[in-house]
Design a protein around this motif. Structure first.
Motif, PDB file in Angstrom:
ATOM      1  N   ASN B  51       0.835  -1.198   0.000  1.00 23.62           N
ATOM      2  CA  ASN B  51       0.000   0.000   0.000  1.00 23.62           C
ATOM      3  C   ASN B  51       0.870   1.249   0.000  1.00 23.62           C
ATOM      4  OD1 ASN B  51      -1.815   2.032   0.302  1.00 23.62           O
ATOM      5  ND2 ASN B  51      -2.605   1.396   2.304  1.00 23.62           N
ATOM      6  N   HIS B  64      -5.537 -10.334  -5.588  1.00 24.48           N
ATOM      7  CA  HIS B  64      -5.379  -8.878  -5.592  1.00 24.48           C
ATOM      8  C   HIS B  64      -4.943  -8.369  -4.219  1.00 24.48           C
ATOM      9  CE1 HIS B  64      -7.388  -8.680  -9.484  1.00 24.48           C
ATOM     10  NE2 HIS B  64      -8.230  -9.575  -9.006  1.00 24.48           N
ATOM     11  N   LEU B  66      -5.737  -5.458  -1.811  1.00 28.02           N
ATOM     12  CA  LEU B  66      -6.748  -4.414  -1.651  1.00 28.02           C
ATOM     13  C   LEU B  66      -6.415  -3.524  -0.450  1.00 28.02           C
ATOM     14  CD1 LEU B  66      -9.970  -6.620  -2.128  1.00 28.02           C
ATOM     15  CD2 LEU B  66      -8.478  -5.618  -3.881  1.00 28.02           C
ATOM     16  N   THR B  67      -6.711  -2.237  -0.588  1.00 29.68           N
ATOM     17  CA  THR B  67      -6.472  -1.308   0.524  1.00 29.68           C
ATOM     18  C   THR B  67      -7.738  -0.503   0.833  1.00 29.68           C
ATOM     19  OG1 THR B  67      -5.737   0.500  -0.918  1.00 29.68           O
ATOM     20  CG2 THR B  67      -4.043  -1.058  -0.165  1.00 29.68           C
ATOM     21  N   ALA B  71     -13.488   0.209   1.422  1.00 33.19           N
ATOM     22  CA  ALA B  71     -13.499  -0.281   0.036  1.00 33.19           C
ATOM     23  C   ALA B  71     -13.313  -1.800   0.028  1.00 33.19           C
ATOM     24  CB  ALA B  71     -12.407   0.422  -0.773  1.00 33.19           C
ATOM     25  N   ILE B  72     -12.528  -2.316   0.966  1.00 36.00           N
ATOM     26  CA  ILE B  72     -12.353  -3.766   1.103  1.00 36.00           C
ATOM     27  C   ILE B  72     -13.676  -4.412   1.511  1.00 36.00           C
ATOM     28  CG2 ILE B  72     -11.266  -5.577   2.507  1.00 36.00           C
ATOM     29  CD1 ILE B  72      -8.768  -3.729   2.727  1.00 36.00           C
ATOM     30  N   TYR B  75     -16.091  -4.569  -1.275  1.00 38.67           N
ATOM     31  CA  TYR B  75     -15.676  -5.638  -2.195  1.00 38.67           C
ATOM     32  C   TYR B  75     -16.127  -7.000  -1.660  1.00 38.67           C
ATOM     33  CZ  TYR B  75     -12.581  -8.982  -4.564  1.00 38.67           C
ATOM     34  OH  TYR B  75     -12.090 -10.064  -5.259  1.00 38.67           O
TER      35      TYR B  75
END
Lengths: 215, 215
Positions: B51, B64, B66-67, B71-72, B75
């Protein structure tokens, strides 16, 4: 009928600016009612009824009073098929939200009027310390965004070749960076994307100086 | 095959805590790798590759990295049908996101380690001024959340009778309020909901003290 949407905003508020861009892109007709932050109208009873948090913007639409700019924009995206404010695939959506939050959560709240006023009160600082605070957090935050944009999915805009929620966050934050003199001239991806956005009428019509001039 | 998910987190980080709750509710198996903020491991090259913002958490999942915690979580909700982290209707989704952002955007970033360190540097303040800063912003922010919860859609949890993203934000923020001694005892809706969440194993297993003890 719910009637025309009403946006309760303030010309200079970044969060209001984001929502104006989204409304303009949709071509939705709306009225604006100014809530003057410098006159503390956001803490007045009229506005607290709209938003108990005492923040702008609030959007009256479809018979509801909505608050929090990004939650409003997600609502507009969900209720207007084809809006395209987020990509279709979950991984792309995740990236766009992460980019948006890198601005809307990591930079913007720290430079909020209430926070900076409290810092000034603690330090007894004047205009110069206010500027230093703003420049530091905006420049650091946008430098991280520049790195996040070094990614194969970055296109003409933050994600691909159409503007998305991340662009709606980026443009107001860069407007603020210029206002406070934050050192971001070298952030080439950020600046190129912002320039491209600003050339679009939906973005230009949402710009604070133009909103103020036309008020 | 993408293999087991890996959460790069820090036991005390509120944003990590949110994601642990979501993963636990889904019953997803994951490993954790600790990124020690006090040892500045989040600014080390290993973590900056995950990140570039130098923040926790990051989640390696489905091939993937993810940060950004919310938002995680969005998802995870989108890729696990039936997760129910957000309600089905756009107005309800808008309300849950607005509640979440009232915490994750308005309270949490202002109490971020980097921000408070900078304030301490400016003021030369010690532990006491740090506590006053935390107490002020947490108490003010959660008081606004209490008012937002005075709403017909509030149920056993922030929205209806099942935990949602807003609850994932609220519980870590109240954990922090207790840690810093913020005055929130009178916020009855907030406290009742948090108590109900904490009685669930998915929330309890994500709790920082337990995560640290079991590390």
């Amino acid at each position: 009928m719910a009637g025309k949407a009403i946006l309760y905003d303030y010309w200079r508020s970044s969060a209001s600016y984001r929502v104006r861009i989204a409304l303009n892109l949709l071509g939705l007709a709306y009225e604006t009612v100014s809530v003057d932050l410098l006159k503390h109208e956001h803490k007045g009873i009229d506005h607290l009824i709209r938003n108990p948090q005492g923040l702008v913007p609030a959007l009256a639409i479809d018979g509801h009073m909505l608050t929090q700019s990004l939650a409003i924009i997600e609502y507009l995206d969900e209720t207007h098929p084809g809006a395209g404010f987020l990509p279709a695939d979950p991984v792309g959506r995740q990236r766009v939200r992460a980019l948006s939050y890198a601005i809307a959560m990591e930079i913007h709240p720290v430079c909020n009027l209430g926070v900076i006023s409290h810092v000034m009160q603690l330090t007894g600082g004047g205009d110069e310390s206010r500027e230093l605070w703003m420049r530091k957090f905006i420049a650091e935050g946008l430098t991280a965004v520049e790195t996040l944009l070094d990614h194969p999915d970055t296109g003409k805009f933050c994600h691909g070749d159409a503007p998305c929620i991340a662009d709606f966050c980026l443009v107001p934050q860069v407007y603020n960076a210029r206002r406070w003199g934050a050192d971001i001239d070298h952030l080439s991806r950020v600046n190129t994307i912002v320039e491209r956005c600003e050339a679009m009428e939906a973005f230009a019509a949402a710009q604070p100086d133009r909103v103020k001039r036309e008020a």
